[in-house]
Design an enzyme around this catalytic site. Structure first.
Site, PDB file in Angstrom:
ATOM      1  N   GLY A   1      -9.119   1.248   5.945  1.00  0.00           N
ATOM      2  CA  GLY A   1     -10.472   0.667   5.760  1.00  0.00           C
ATOM      3  C   GLY A   1     -10.344  -0.694   5.169  1.00  0.00           C
TER       4      GLY A   1
ATOM      5  CD  GLU B   1      -7.599 -23.358  31.550  1.00  0.00           C
ATOM      6  OE1 GLU B   1      -6.878 -23.061  32.472  1.00  0.00           O
ATOM      7  OE2 GLU B   1      -8.283 -24.303  31.561  1.00  0.00           O
TER       8      GLU B   1
ATOM      9  NE  ARG C   1      -3.266   2.833   0.625  1.00  0.00           N
ATOM     10  CZ  ARG C   1      -4.431   2.878   1.142  1.00  0.00           C
ATOM     11  NH1 ARG C   1      -5.299   2.199   1.465  1.00  0.00           N
ATOM     12  NH2 ARG C   1      -4.970   4.532   1.142  1.00  0.00           N
TER      13      ARG C   1
END
Lengths: 479, 479
Positions: free
Chosen positions: B213, B236, B121
């Protein structure tokens, strides 16, 4: 961008028709589609749209602040393009202002659920006692919830003012102080949207964990709040990135701090710059825990902190430039621990002041007292997370940090008896809260029992139980 | 509890049949059902079970460490009941040890997705350039992801050792050092389960936000990792509560610190108590950023920090008791900022040391260098979050905190060029990662396009489009 007669006039808005209202098919030149399932808010459609030589009539301009006439000549009520830009920034803040309210709504629901549950759920008890006590009475449960209760009040009160201010500013955007308001509102919405989105994110998560395994049930409704709120951290500007809008504005003001006047800060958000050189030379003078959490001290400390981080960030950018980095690189390399913290602290400072100013004016004295405790808790709890900067900058020293922490714990203990009344004030009706843990009548266990026992298939064998038991007797397939 | 001939022998384990294997119906005396939908891990059934005068044969005892014979007389290989308890605690740690691995697996998937995406990106770029740069090259993206990459390596390496150690300890639980190992493993699993659950929680959230997004798409697969990991913070032993198992053990050791020897710490987790009085008088002597992030300094600083918080917590409990509070109340009121931090810091200290010891022994020199950078980043990044305590305790002073922060940022920048190789090493096959953002070939946009364009109904009008357009022409109902 509006480009006319070869000139780019910058950001402008248009109404763009996507689908033919008679067929609901996209117009020629438009490709539009849905983005598929998301983590949350699936009731809202998010899509993509592509335009290919798509033309709009001139009437589709939203041209209150500027547009072109029949001849393509640019017209605007502003002489200075920067002022037009400022005014339009303010109006475009609408999305972010709105998101601060959405985040607040989600946190508000989660905190109601978690605090009501914590008042009912009992676990362990004093030595030599068979009585168990509500988990809300434990310090560690209080510290996980009560600061977020205080934050919800701060945020709720702030949002009401913020929304109204945005509407007023939008209506009066072409007034003389419209551009200055627009710019400051842009700086505020660019950091308060992230602050509230993240506060809701962490608050909702704390609520989920504070409700233990019951909080992990879908019917507790907290998981969905988290998934829905998640979007608030991303849309209308990814939080971390968006903060640069604020920090860049503040960094631009710092070298002009002596000339900065009321005209530059119609909302008063940079009041911390008054006598800032003197302020930065001061030190915390508290002598005991209580002194650290009173309002005057908290507000002053926040002022100091905001100024200190602004100064440190400005100096870092300047140093990097002196080392030969260009503006783009110097700014990028001053984000973590500096510009990002600066924008968040500036936001916290403004919201805290607003909360205090509202609380102090509340008429009923008993309620005012509780509200002021919430102001203290909100401020002290946020400051605690910046303790290291208060020490590094020399504002605090010695044991003061431990005192501040003691102060936070004492405030939590003092507010606990009011917690249910405070969430009842915030709570939407049960059908809207829609959580088995959070109904107003406190019937947590009845709700859970009814939900679980009537859940389809909960009490029966699976439909394919014979396949598990008798598989060895089945005639094998001949394939 | 096993009670025989009027005597309670404490916690013991049994195999309890729930359903008749011939009909899959619950046995008489057992009510069992499903709990309904949860926030995550819905592939795992969680239910409730109630017993009413339900009897088991004696053979159903899991009695390696103790049980009753035909006459109801209690038998155990341990003479000291405390030792039997210690050994059984260790074995019961299995669930928590296993969960540390589950948390690590989730974070491992998320960090692979986010770092691969961040390398593809692009957004913005240098001044006077039309090229945009990958978001991974921005400081603020690095600080959100690379510390969690380092954490994933620390956790992965630790889990392998932790699981093997638990198996070995369980097999040898009746050996001489079985009880001591059991107790220390219980203390470790009670804080490392929370530490890893929370690290995964915050890391996955950072990964989600760092993917913007696109990360909010369900097809990115990060939302599901978050929802699934959420359970690790609760089952747990609810994280905050579980930490008391560790802090109580440490608080019990503090007054006996001069007599504590190897027998009390077969795994070496309390080595920080050696010469602790001298240690606590020391101060950080670093003169520049690099000195703060070298391994020796980091490991020593963590030692100091663990001892300091233990001492402060012990003193607080003691003070509250002196003020008249009983043990239950004094402990409860020393949780926030004290006992809770103590258990987490003790866990971080142990994991950091284990990571360092493993990395330093790695044969290939180039890989060892990268691993040691990851050790530094992991340690420095965790320490940064405890800076305030380092100042309050007088260990650090002046600008050291800023240096440590600079050190973290420099390490991030140095590791960035290795980031893709490091996640490729961790990555499961694409079909297992199952994320449109994280495939090994880096074809993010093709994956998203294919996913979105083929999503059922994405490109078409809704089936009810006529009801929107033609509703006015519909014949109204006569009801």
């Amino acid at each position: 961008m509006l480009i006319s007669k070869g000139k780019n006039h910058g950001l402008h808005m248009f109404v763009v028709p996507i689908r033919d209202p008679k067929t609901l098919k996209p117009y020629p030149g438009v490709i539009v589609g849905d983005l598929g399932e998301k983590i949350g808010i699936n009731g809202v459609d998010n899509g993509f749209v592509m335009f290919n030589k798509y033309y709009l009539p001139r009437e589709n301009q939203l041209d209150k602040l500027g547009g072109v006439d029949e001849n393509g000549d640019y017209e605007t009520p502003f002489k200075d393009p920067k002022k037009r830009f400022g005014a339009s920034l303010g109006i475009l803040s609408g999305g972010r202002v709105h998101i601060t309210t959405i985040s607040t709504n989600y946190l508000q629901k989660a905190i109601v659920i978690a605090i009501r549950y914590s008042a009912i759920r009992k676990q362990f008890g004093p030595e030599n006692s068979i009585e168990e006590i509500p988990v809300l009475e434990y310090q560690q449960q209080q510290i996980r919830l009560l600061p977020y209760l205080a934050a919800t009040y701060a945020m709720r009160i702030f949002c009401n003012w913020f929304s109204a201010s945005h509407v007023t500013m939008s209506i009066n955007s072409v007034d003389d102080d419209g551009p200055a308001r627009g710019i400051e509102l842009h700086a505020l919405s660019s950091c308060i949207k992230p602050l509230f989105g993240w506060t809701a994110r962490d608050g909702i998560q704390n609520c989920r964990e504070a409700c233990g395994g019951h909080g992990y049930l879908k019917a507790a409704a907290i998981g969905e709040l988290r998934n829905d709120n998640d979007a608030n951290c991303t849309y209308e500007g990814e939080n971390s990135l968006l903060l640069q809008q604020t920090s860049n504005w503040l960094l631009g003001i710092w070298p002009k701090r002596y000339e900065t006047g009321i005209a530059d800060t119609p909302y008063g958000s940079i009041d911390f710059l008054k006598n800032v050189d003197q302020l930065l030379n001061e030190k915390c003078v508290a002598n005991m825990p209580e002194e650290l959490t009173n309002h005057i001290t908290l507000i002053k400390t926040y002022k100091w902190l905001t100024a200190y981080i602004l100064k440190m960030t400005y100096e870092k950018v300047t140093r990097l430039k002196a080392e030969g980095k260009d503006n783009f690189q110097a700014k990028n390399d001053s984000q973590s621990y500096n510009a990002v913290s600066l924008a968040i602290i500036y936001a916290e400072n403004f919201v805290l002041n607003h909360f205090y100013q509202t609380a102090i004016k509340f008429e009923d004295a008993a309620c005012r007292g509780v509200l002021l405790d919430l102001v203290s808790l909100y401020g002290a709890w946020m400051l605690e997370r910046h303790l290291s900067s208060l020490y590094m900058g020399g504002y605090m020293s010695g044991e003061m940090g431990w005192w501040l922490r003691e102060g936070v714990l004492k405030l939590c203990a003092r507010i606990t008896p009011q917690a249910i009344a405070l969430v009842d004030t915030l709570a939407p009706p049960d059908w809207c809260l829609n959580s088995v843990l959070g109904t107003a009548d406190g019937q947590v266990y009845k709700n859970i029992q009814e939900h679980v026992m009537t859940y389809p298939g909960a009490m029966s064998r699976p439909t394919w139980w014979r396949d598990v038991v008798f598989w060895q007797t089945y005639v094998p397939s001949k394939l």
